[in-house]
Enzyme design. Structure first.
Site, short mmCIF file in Angstrom:
data_model
loop_
_atom_site.label_atom_id
_atom_site.label_comp_id
_atom_site.label_asym_id
_atom_site.label_seq_id
_atom_site.Cartn_x
_atom_site.Cartn_y
_atom_site.Cartn_z
N THR A 99 59.83 62.91 -3.47
CA THR A 99 59.98 64.19 -3.33
C THR A 99 60.79 64.90 -4.50
OG1 THR A 99 59.97 63.74 -0.86
CG2 THR A 99 61.30 66.00 -2.31
N LYS A 150 65.18 71.54 2.43
CA LYS A 150 66.04 69.79 1.62
C LYS A 150 66.52 70.34 0.38
CE LYS A 150 62.84 66.64 2.18
NZ LYS A 150 61.30 65.56 2.58
N ASP A 151 67.95 69.60 0.09
CA ASP A 151 69.09 70.21 -1.43
C ASP A 151 67.98 69.94 -2.52
OD1 ASP A 151 68.88 67.50 -0.63
OD2 ASP A 151 70.57 67.54 -0.59
#
Length: 546
Positions: free
Chosen positions: A78, A160-161
């Protein structure tokens, strides 16, 4: 006669002035980058007859689709994917070599966006201690800011960060991510600001997540129509805690307490709707697309990844998630039409990686697939160093299919690092599951122009990567026998959609081979700005109106 010349001059001046105004009008007011976490290219074709006309099919029909676009490096994770999309280059240059990796200087494993120099903004937890400091290069979002003398706004949004922070770049006005658990707040970091804007506080106060999680997850259509997927109850899918079978319907309200309370929204399609809600709030709250400058909104949909990991590529849950996401996308496009104007924005849609079919499922069909036992593999490596170098202290870390050597110990024993590395590269091929292995020295001195070793080389960063790098067999995972994962350089992980749409984009499609690193230079060319400073991709001329 003088009047005649003066009149001609005034006409020319007005003509050029009008052309300048026209050129400014043609520049998009807003660029929207949409990344769908873990979306395989074939989801576009498998589900196409079930998608409506206003979501995926709208941008496919009216935009430009690259049908043979791939990631050109390993590992396909990711953080690496989002970074490569927005920097136009690979880990060899941008420095984000995984989600987590072993830092050979700090002698510990680190997370890509952790940064204790900053504090959380939005609650009293620690989930906001983040920044993009480990990203070595600029992003297309940074370059847009530089080109406009820091005017215009860049906002990153994702559950998501890492998927919010890395695309937004170093100079972003803000990046927001979701802190679930018992917090239920969209947060940011003091890297960006010291307090949340009012619109974010208002969004958090509306508590939309609670509404979504009090609604059962049922299939959007009659479950009998989900013929693109396996039967609902099968041994290849994971279960939410509290479920006896991985089946519909899923009583989210009853399951919340055992699945992290508000964290549960990450693993259901309502999490995509929740993300789109926040993105729309950002557009309104920040007045994106309303100024004389071009703004940039980077949106990443993360629940698709959580769903894929738990249920796999062929699950009804996965199909239903994409059918619902199609509606979210249609709604977002309509919102952009109304809020920014149909001709005033440019959008691209892609994925940060794809995913493999569950290896156990492939094995049941007699298709080659594997599981690699990491514990036994580490034991094998120590046995190897003991056998050839009479020491079990030569290894610092084994992770991400890389071996990091203890160079001080090696030198203290009078050994050479390259000799130890090469012996390990030769011997690990004897371990079941390891298909290829090369040393860092080989990657530094040999150019692999194509194939999977080229992808490995593009993912190798001389400053950060290990001393021996390995590639498993195709369709190999290290986890359990349900759901799926990703990370390889094989086509099931690398083949993703890339669709350009909107202002400045032609209609059409291409089956030519393109790389994910071509997105950033193409957007830079569209905006007439400099590409990110590490860019290795090329401009895809055939998608752009000239």
């Amino acid at each position: 006669m003088k009047f005649k010349y003066l009149f001609s001059f005034l006409c020319l001046f007005l003509f050029l002035g009008n052309n300048k105004i026209l050129a400014q009008h043609l520049q998009p007011k807003l660029v929207v980058g949409v990344v769908i976490d873990q979306m395989r290219y074939d989801y576009l074709t498998r589900f196409s007859d079930r998608f409506g006309k206003d979501g995926f099919n709208r941008i496919l029909k009216n935009g430009f689709s690259l049908e043979n676009a791939h990631y050109n490096y390993i590992p396909t994770y990711t953080a690496v994917g989002h970074t490569s999309i927005y920097t136009g280059t690979t880990p060899s240059e941008h420095g984000i070599i995984s989600n987590n990796w072993y830092d050979k200087y700090l002698k510990k494993s680190i997370y890509c966006v952790d940064d204790s120099s900053y504090e959380t903004v939005g609650n009293n937890g620690k989930y906001g201690q983040k920044s993009p400091k480990r990203l070595f290069t600029s992003t297309i979002t940074d370059q847009l800011h530089l080109a406009q003398n820091m005017h215009g706004k860049t906002i990153g949004v994702s559950i998501k960060d890492r998927s919010a922070i890395l695309p937004a770049g170093h100079s972003a006005n803000a990046a927001y991510w979701y802190d679930g658990g018992n917090f239920n707040t969209w947060v940011t970091s003091t890297f960006y600001m010291n307090k949340l804007p009012k619109w974010v506080k208002d969004f958090n106060a509306n508590n939309k997540a609670d509404t979504y999680l009090n609604t059962p997850w049922k299939t959007l259509y009659d479950i009998k129509t989900y013929t693109n997927s396996r039967a609902d109850d099968n041994i290849f899918e994971g279960k939410l805690k509290g479920q006896k079978t991985p089946t519909f319907p899923k009583d989210l309200k009853a399951l919340r307490s055992k699945n992290g309370n508000f964290d549960l929204i990450k693993t259901v399609p309502a999490g995509n709707t929740f993300t789109a809600d926040f993105a729309k709030a950002a557009i309104i709250g920040e007045n994106l697309g309303k100024s004389q400058y071009t703004d940039f909104l980077a949106v990443s949909f993360s629940p698709t990844d959580y769903v894929g990991h738990k249920y796999g590529v062929s699950a009804i849950e996965t199909e239903d998630t994409y059918l619902r996401l199609d509606k979210d996308l249609a709604d977002l496009l309509l919102f952009l039409d109304q809020q920014v104007g149909k001709d005033n924005y440019t959008l691209f849609l892609t994925a940060d990686h794809a995913a493999v079919h569950t290896p156990a499922y492939l094995q049941s069909l007699k298709i080659p697939a594997h599981y690699l036992n990491i514990k036994k593999f580490k034991e094998f490596i120590l046995e190897t160093t003991k056998k050839y170098f009479n020491s079990v202290d030569l290894i610092e870390n084994v992770s991400n299919y890389q071996i990091f050597l203890n160079k001080e110990k090696i030198e203290s024993l009078g050994l050479e690092v390259n000799t130890v590395a090469q012996k390990l590269a030769d011997e690990v091929l004897n371990f079941d599951g390891i298909y290829k292995a090369v040393t860092a020295r080989t990657l530094q001195t040999t150019h692999f122009s194509s194939g999977i070793l080229n992808s490995l080389q593009n993912g190798y960063n001389q400053k950060l990567s290990g001393d021996v790098l390995m590639i498993p067999y195709p369709a190999t995972l290290t986890g359990g026998k349900t759901g799926t994962s990703h990370g390889s350089g094989y086509s099931y992980d690398t083949h993703v959609p890339i669709i350009f749409y909107g202002n400045g984009i032609k209609q059409g499609a291409s089956s030519k081979r393109y790389n994910i690193t071509d997105i950033a230079p193409t957007i830079a060319n569209l905006l007439k700005i400099e590409a990110p400073n590490g860019t290795s991709g090329v401009v895809i001329d055939e998608v752009l109106e000239k």
